[in-house]
Design an enzyme around this catalytic site. Structure first.
Site, PDB file in Angstrom:
ATOM      1  N   TRP A  99       7.896   7.286  10.427  1.00 23.53           N
ATOM      2  CA  TRP A  99       8.382   8.727   9.913  1.00 23.53           C
ATOM      3  C   TRP A  99       7.121   9.375   9.532  1.00 23.53           C
ATOM      4  O   TRP A  99       7.171  10.654   9.758  1.00 23.53           O
ATOM      5  CB  TRP A  99       9.063   8.289   8.427  1.00 23.53           C
ATOM      6  CG  TRP A  99      10.270   7.628   8.541  1.00 23.53           C
ATOM      7  CD1 TRP A  99      10.629   6.227   8.328  1.00 23.53           C
ATOM      8  CD2 TRP A  99      11.648   8.076   9.475  1.00 23.53           C
ATOM      9  NE1 TRP A  99      12.069   5.963   8.584  1.00 23.53           N
ATOM     10  CE2 TRP A  99      12.451   7.264   9.409  1.00 23.53           C
ATOM     11  CE3 TRP A  99      11.846   9.275   9.934  1.00 23.53           C
ATOM     12  CZ2 TRP A  99      13.848   7.120   9.861  1.00 23.53           C
ATOM     13  CZ3 TRP A  99      13.005   9.357  10.564  1.00 23.53           C
ATOM     14  CH2 TRP A  99      14.021   8.483  10.819  1.00 23.53           C
ATOM     15  N   ASP A 166       6.646  12.114   1.167  1.00 22.66           N
ATOM     16  CA  ASP A 166       7.799  11.610   1.659  1.00 22.66           C
ATOM     17  C   ASP A 166       8.233  10.418   0.894  1.00 22.66           C
ATOM     18  O   ASP A 166       7.580   9.199   1.035  1.00 22.66           O
ATOM     19  CB  ASP A 166       7.788  11.458   3.308  1.00 22.66           C
ATOM     20  CG  ASP A 166       9.402  10.852   3.655  1.00 22.66           C
ATOM     21  OD1 ASP A 166      10.208  10.697   2.817  1.00 22.66           O
ATOM     22  OD2 ASP A 166       9.552  10.792   4.843  1.00 22.66           O
ATOM     23  N   LYS A 190      19.166   6.667   0.696  1.00 21.47           N
ATOM     24  CA  LYS A 190      18.601   5.161   0.555  1.00 21.47           C
ATOM     25  C   LYS A 190      18.747   5.048  -0.988  1.00 21.47           C
ATOM     26  O   LYS A 190      19.499   4.146  -1.256  1.00 21.47           O
ATOM     27  CB  LYS A 190      16.982   5.136   0.914  1.00 21.47           C
ATOM     28  CG  LYS A 190      16.815   4.732   2.413  1.00 21.47           C
ATOM     29  CD  LYS A 190      16.529   6.024   3.120  1.00 21.47           C
ATOM     30  CE  LYS A 190      16.465   5.667   4.895  1.00 21.47           C
ATOM     31  NZ  LYS A 190      15.740   6.630   5.420  1.00 21.47           N
TER      32      LYS A 190
HETATM   33  C1  LIG Z   1      15.204   7.482   6.505  1.00 22.20           C
HETATM   34  C2  LIG Z   1      13.997   8.343   6.355  1.00 22.20           C
HETATM   35  C3  LIG Z   1      13.576   9.521   6.854  1.00 22.20           C
HETATM   36  C4  LIG Z   1      14.642  10.213   7.646  1.00 22.20           C
HETATM   37  O1  LIG Z   1      15.707  10.747   6.851  1.00 22.20           O
HETATM   38  P1  LIG Z   1      16.583  11.700   7.461  1.00 22.20           P
HETATM   39  O2  LIG Z   1      17.187  12.233   6.185  1.00 22.20           O
HETATM   40  O3  LIG Z   1      17.682  10.784   8.054  1.00 22.20           O
HETATM   41  O4  LIG Z   1      15.991  13.004   8.385  1.00 22.20           O
HETATM   42  C5  LIG Z   1      12.445   9.925   6.590  1.00 22.20           C
HETATM   43  N1  LIG Z   1      11.295   9.424   5.695  1.00 22.20           N
HETATM   44  C6  LIG Z   1      11.766   7.978   5.568  1.00 22.20           C
HETATM   45  C7  LIG Z   1      10.566   7.363   4.787  1.00 22.20           C
HETATM   46  C8  LIG Z   1      12.773   7.545   5.560  1.00 22.20           C
HETATM   47  O5  LIG Z   1      13.003   6.091   5.135  1.00 22.20           O
END
Ligand SMILES: *Cc1c(COP(=O)(O)O)cnc(C)c1O
Length: 355
Positions: A99, A166, A190
């Protein structure tokens, strides 16, 4: 049979969130209408938006001067929204996983981007520690939890430039000193809500400094000005998210959650470390509390399928490791009860005893 849901995302949510959402889909806030068929500008929905923002601020201790936004597009859209709004000349990124790498690549569309460090040399099994954050960067971007590889930054780092994080897969799992961050974002699916809403916590004084024109929907100021109601927001995920935060508050807030998360992660990592059949895949000091990655120990690789089959017979789902790591990944998000981790640990011991 009761399922034990170790899915990496979308993943387990509190039962209260699911039940309360079903209720509101049938009859929202006593309106006699479904949550799916009311105006996002109704006073009932505005109350939901306000409560969700207030719970974010309360539970994370967000200081004055920050806005909490709910937008669409997923965390992946934030990979370009962030540089669009904040990158004038140069940005710095810590590349700690899939990511983080995607975010880094996207930022390159907007200016000079420096990867201050990367752990790709060892398949992202650790978090780089020795690096210098360039003082002339507009911001420094990190991914606090690397969902796929199972590493996590458990401390808020000091940065000479605004820190952007993030936190898709570890938001609300441990207390965070928000004042150390310029911007925090994440997808909902999540630790917060069903997929479809993306949260952004942004220090307002960082905005309005880039010289490029910003499309209305990408400009954070649009959503700040209209309390995330500039256009129709993802109403159902926001409602569900509000229920998750009420649940979390009742469990002792984020510090309460952290205690439970530590207990769950400690239990599973101890089982891995005590075992001859299983080994962890990442540096011990960087182990994630949210995503525990492990494989069969050398010499026992052939037993992977058999163990996976055993977990299925015991109601466990979602344990298959990501294809870039292999083996197993147990995602222990906030809503996963300790009991589910115990079921997994018992299965590991039973398997070991019979091999
Ligand atoms: C799941 C995840 C993403 C992607 O998220 P989306 O909402 O599907 O774009 C980005 N960064 C991390 C750390 C993730 O776990």
């Amino acid at each position: 049979m009761k399922k034990h849901n170790f899915n990496p995302g979308p993943s387990i949510l509190p039962q209260e969130t699911i039940d309360g959402t079903i209720e509101a889909v049938k009859n929202f806030a006593g309106t006699g209408l479904s949550l799916l068929e009311v105006s996002h500008r109704s006073k009932e929905f505005e109350a939901v938006m306000n409560e969700t923002v207030a719970l974010f601020k309360e539970l994370l201790g967000i200081p004055e001067g920050y806005a909490v936004l709910f937008v669409g597009g997923g965390a992946s859209s934030q990979f370009f929204h962030v540089p669009y709004n904040l990158l004038e000349k140069k940005a710095a990124y810590l590349v700690t996983g899939t990511w983080a790498k995607k975010a880094y690549k996207e930022a390159k569309l907007f200016g000079t981007v420096e990867a201050v460090a990367s752990s790709e040399d060892k398949n992202f099994t650790y978090i780089p520690k020795d690096y210098v954050i360039p003082a002339d960067a507009d911001y420094f971007h990190i991914t606090t939890n690397n969902t796929i590889y199972g590493t996590e930054l458990l401390k808020d780092i000091d940065s000479p430039v605004p820190l952007v994080a993030d936190m898709s897969s570890d938001i609300f799992s441990r207390p965070v000193d928000v004042s150390k961050y310029g911007l925090i974002y994440g997808g909902a699916q999540k630790n917060f809500a069903p997929a479809g809403v993306t949260f952004v916590i942004v220090r307002e004084d960082l905005l309005g400094k880039v010289s490029r024109p910003i499309p209305t929907m990408v400009d954070y100021r649009t959503h700040i000005k209209d309390n995330s109601l500039f256009n129709t927001p993802p109403v159902l995920p926001i409602y569900s998210g509000m229920l998750t935060l009420r649940w979390l508050k009742n469990l002792g807030g984020v510090p309460g959650m952290e205690r439970i998360n530590k207990a769950k992660a400690d239990l599973l990592y101890k089982a891995i470390d005590d075992s001859k059949l299983f080994v962890g895949t990442v540096a011990k000091e960087d182990r994630s509390r949210m995503n525990v990655t492990f494989v069969m120990a050398p010499g026992f690789e052939g037993l992977e399928e058999e163990f996976m089959a055993l977990t299925k017979t015991k109601g466990m789902v979602g344990l298959k490791g990501h294809r870039s790591v292999g083996g197993f990944r147990a995602s222990l998000y906030n809503a996963l009860p300790l009991e589910s981790v115990q079921v997994l640990v018992d299965a590991m011991k039973e398997f070991e005893a019979s091999h």
